[in-house]
Write a protein that holds these residues in place. Structure first.
Motif, mmCIF file in Angstrom:
data_model
loop_
_atom_site.group_PDB
_atom_site.id
_atom_site.type_symbol
_atom_site.label_atom_id
_atom_site.label_comp_id
_atom_site.label_asym_id
_atom_site.label_seq_id
_atom_site.Cartn_x
_atom_site.Cartn_y
_atom_site.Cartn_z
ATOM 1 N N UNK A 174 -45.896 -71.930 -84.663
ATOM 2 C CA UNK A 174 -45.313 -73.227 -84.182
ATOM 3 C C UNK A 174 -43.924 -73.549 -84.952
ATOM 4 N N UNK A 175 -43.847 -73.081 -86.360
ATOM 5 C CA UNK A 175 -42.630 -73.518 -87.021
ATOM 6 C C UNK A 175 -41.585 -72.455 -87.615
ATOM 7 N N UNK A 176 -41.834 -71.038 -87.057
ATOM 8 C CA UNK A 176 -40.963 -69.945 -87.414
ATOM 9 C C UNK A 176 -39.626 -70.509 -87.591
ATOM 10 N N UNK A 177 -38.982 -71.252 -86.509
ATOM 11 C CA UNK A 177 -37.563 -71.287 -86.290
ATOM 12 C C UNK A 177 -37.031 -72.613 -86.972
ATOM 13 N N UNK A 178 -38.068 -73.349 -87.519
ATOM 14 C CA UNK A 178 -37.778 -74.536 -88.057
ATOM 15 C C UNK A 178 -37.934 -74.868 -89.505
ATOM 16 N N UNK A 179 -38.841 -74.026 -90.116
ATOM 17 C CA UNK A 179 -39.144 -74.329 -91.875
ATOM 18 C C UNK A 179 -38.033 -73.270 -92.560
ATOM 19 N N UNK A 180 -38.088 -73.767 -93.855
ATOM 20 C CA UNK A 180 -37.233 -72.860 -94.711
ATOM 21 C C UNK A 180 -37.878 -71.408 -94.809
ATOM 22 N N UNK A 181 -36.829 -70.454 -94.874
ATOM 23 C CA UNK A 181 -37.325 -69.091 -94.958
ATOM 24 C C UNK A 181 -38.360 -68.567 -96.035
ATOM 25 N N UNK A 182 -38.135 -69.516 -97.354
ATOM 26 C CA UNK A 182 -39.005 -69.125 -98.315
ATOM 27 C C UNK A 182 -40.457 -69.551 -98.215
ATOM 28 N N UNK A 183 -40.645 -70.705 -97.492
ATOM 29 C CA UNK A 183 -41.855 -71.178 -97.238
ATOM 30 C C UNK A 183 -42.408 -70.207 -95.893
ATOM 31 N N UNK A 184 -41.811 -69.733 -94.962
ATOM 32 C CA UNK A 184 -42.346 -68.963 -93.945
ATOM 33 C C UNK A 184 -42.682 -67.683 -94.524
ATOM 34 N N UNK A 185 -42.048 -67.112 -95.550
ATOM 35 C CA UNK A 185 -42.181 -65.905 -96.105
ATOM 36 C C UNK A 185 -43.552 -65.859 -96.875
ATOM 37 N N UNK A 186 -43.769 -67.159 -97.503
ATOM 38 C CA UNK A 186 -45.005 -67.365 -98.438
ATOM 39 C C UNK A 186 -46.273 -67.486 -97.596
ATOM 40 N N UNK A 187 -45.983 -68.136 -96.521
ATOM 41 C CA UNK A 187 -47.296 -68.232 -95.486
ATOM 42 C C UNK A 187 -47.499 -66.901 -94.690
ATOM 43 N N UNK A 188 -46.335 -66.349 -94.481
ATOM 44 C CA UNK A 188 -46.444 -64.706 -93.690
ATOM 45 C C UNK A 188 -47.236 -63.711 -94.716
ATOM 46 N N UNK A 189 -47.004 -63.847 -96.057
ATOM 47 C CA UNK A 189 -47.535 -62.951 -96.898
ATOM 48 C C UNK A 189 -49.047 -63.345 -96.885
ATOM 49 N N UNK A 190 -49.407 -64.413 -97.016
ATOM 50 C CA UNK A 190 -50.743 -64.896 -97.183
ATOM 51 C C UNK A 190 -51.360 -64.534 -95.858
ATOM 52 N N UNK A 191 -50.707 -64.528 -94.633
ATOM 53 C CA UNK A 191 -51.323 -64.376 -93.216
ATOM 54 C C UNK A 191 -51.717 -62.866 -93.397
ATOM 55 N N UNK A 192 -50.752 -61.907 -93.748
ATOM 56 C CA UNK A 192 -51.060 -60.541 -93.846
ATOM 57 C C UNK A 192 -52.280 -60.185 -94.811
ATOM 58 N N UNK A 193 -52.044 -60.925 -95.733
ATOM 59 C CA UNK A 193 -53.374 -60.578 -96.551
ATOM 60 C C UNK A 193 -54.720 -60.610 -96.050
ATOM 61 N N UNK A 194 -54.957 -61.963 -95.226
ATOM 62 C CA UNK A 194 -56.247 -62.334 -94.526
ATOM 63 C C UNK A 194 -56.285 -61.495 -93.376
ATOM 64 N N UNK A 195 -55.238 -61.105 -92.854
ATOM 65 C CA UNK A 195 -55.529 -60.007 -91.579
ATOM 66 C C UNK A 195 -56.244 -58.857 -91.980
ATOM 67 N N UNK A 196 -55.571 -58.314 -92.970
ATOM 68 C CA UNK A 196 -56.061 -57.069 -93.561
ATOM 69 C C UNK A 196 -57.682 -57.203 -93.944
#
Length: 249
Positions: A174-196
Motif C-alpha cells: 500500500x505504501x511502498x511509493x509514499x513512505x520514507x525509504x528508511x521506514x520501508x526498509x525496516x518493515x521489509x526486513x521484518x517482513x522477510x524475517x517472518x516470511x522465513x
C-alpha cells in the motif's frame, strides 16, 4: 430551502464529529508514540487500536508503529513463553525450559536498571516481570503436583508471526511509493524475517494437529513437506516424530 438548511446542519455536525475524532486520534497516537519510546509495546498497541477505532481505518503511520510494536512483543514472547508442545518440538524438557526461564527472569529483575538503558530489547515494567516470575513458579509447582496436563499455556507465536507477516505485506503493497525509504526498509526486513518463519506453516500446523491426535504416520508427510519447504521447526518435529514411530508410538 428548509430541507437544504437541515442538510447543511447535518453535514456541519458530521464534519464536526469527524474533526473531533481526528483530534482524539492524534492524542491517542501521541500516547502510542510515547509508550513506544518507553518500550511499553503492549501499551503502544492498545493506544493504536483506539486510534484505528476513532479513524475507522488505519494509515501508513499507524501501521508502521503497529508492525514494529508487534514485532517487539513477538521477540519477547519468543524468549520467555513456552508450552509443552513447543518445548518438545525443539527437543527440550518443558520443566527444564521453565526453570531456565525463571533464572532469566530473576536475573532480569535483579539487573533491571541496567537493562532499561538498552534500546530495542522490548523491556516491560519491572512489576510485569515480577508477575511473570510468580506465574512460572506456579507452573513449576503444578508440574510437580499434576504432571504436564493443562499446565502450560497455549503457544501463540505462530499466529503472532503470521499476523506480522500479513500486516507488513499490506504496508509494503500500500505504501511502498509514499513512505520514507528508511521506514520501508525496516518493515521489509521484518517482513522477510517472518516470511522465513512461516514458510510451510500450513503443512506444519496440519501435521501438528495429527500428531496431537496420535496419528503419527499421517502427520509425517505434512512435517516432511513443511521441512522440505525450509521450515526448521517442522524439520525438528519430523526428527522427533520419526523417533516416536521407531519406538512404537
Amino acid at each position: 430551502m428548509k430541507r437544504i438548511v437541515i442538510c447543511l446542519v447535518v453535514m456541519i455536525g458530521f464534519v464536526g464529529v469527524c474533526g473531533a475524532q481526528n483530534e482524539l486520534a492524534k492524542i491517542e497516537y501521541g500516547e502510542a508514540e510515547t509508550a513506544f519510546q518507553e518500550q511499553k509495546y503492549k501499551k503502544t498497541l492498545a493506544h493504536l487500536e483506539t486510534v484505528k477505532a476513532l479513524l475507522g481505518s488505519t494509515n501508513a503511520k499507524v501501521m508502521y508503529l503497529e508492525i514494529l510494536s508487534r514485532h517487539q512483543v513477538y521477540l519477547f514472547d519468543k524468549q520467555f513463553n513456552v508450552s509443552k508442545d513447543f518445548a518438545e518440538t525443539y527437543g527440550l524438557d518443558p520443566k527444564t525450559y521453565l526453570e531456565n526461564t525463571l533464572i532469566n527472569l530473576n536475573s532480569l529483575v535483579a539487573d533491571y536498571d541496567t537493562y532499561k538503558n538498552i534500546k530495542n530489547i522490548g523491556l516491560e515494567s519491572k512489576e510485569s516481570y515480577a508477575k511473570k516470575i510468580l506465574e512460572v513458579e506456579q507452573r513449576l509447582k503444578d508440574i510437580d503436583a499434576n504432571g504436564y496436563k493443562d499446565v502450560t499455556k497455549e503457544i501463540t507465536l505462530i499466529e503472532a508471526s503470521k499476523r506480522i507477516e500479513n500486516l507488513s505485506d499490506t504496508y509494503i503493497a500500500s505504501f511502498e511509493a509514499s513512505v520514507p525509504l528508511a521506514k520501508l526498509k525496516e518493515v521489509y526486513m521484518i517482513n522477510k524475517e517472518h516470511k522465513a518463519l512461516n514458510v510451510g506453516m500450513d503443512d506444519f500446523t496440519l501435521g501438528g494437529k495429527l500428531y496431537e491426535a496420535k496419528k503419527y504416520k499421517e502427520a509425517r508427510p505434512y512435517y516432511q513437506k513443511a521441512c522440505d519447504a525450509g521450515n526448521t521447526m517442522a524439520c525438528t518435529a519430523l526428527k522427533n516424530l520419526i523417533t516416536t514411530i521407531e519406538n512404537g508410538g
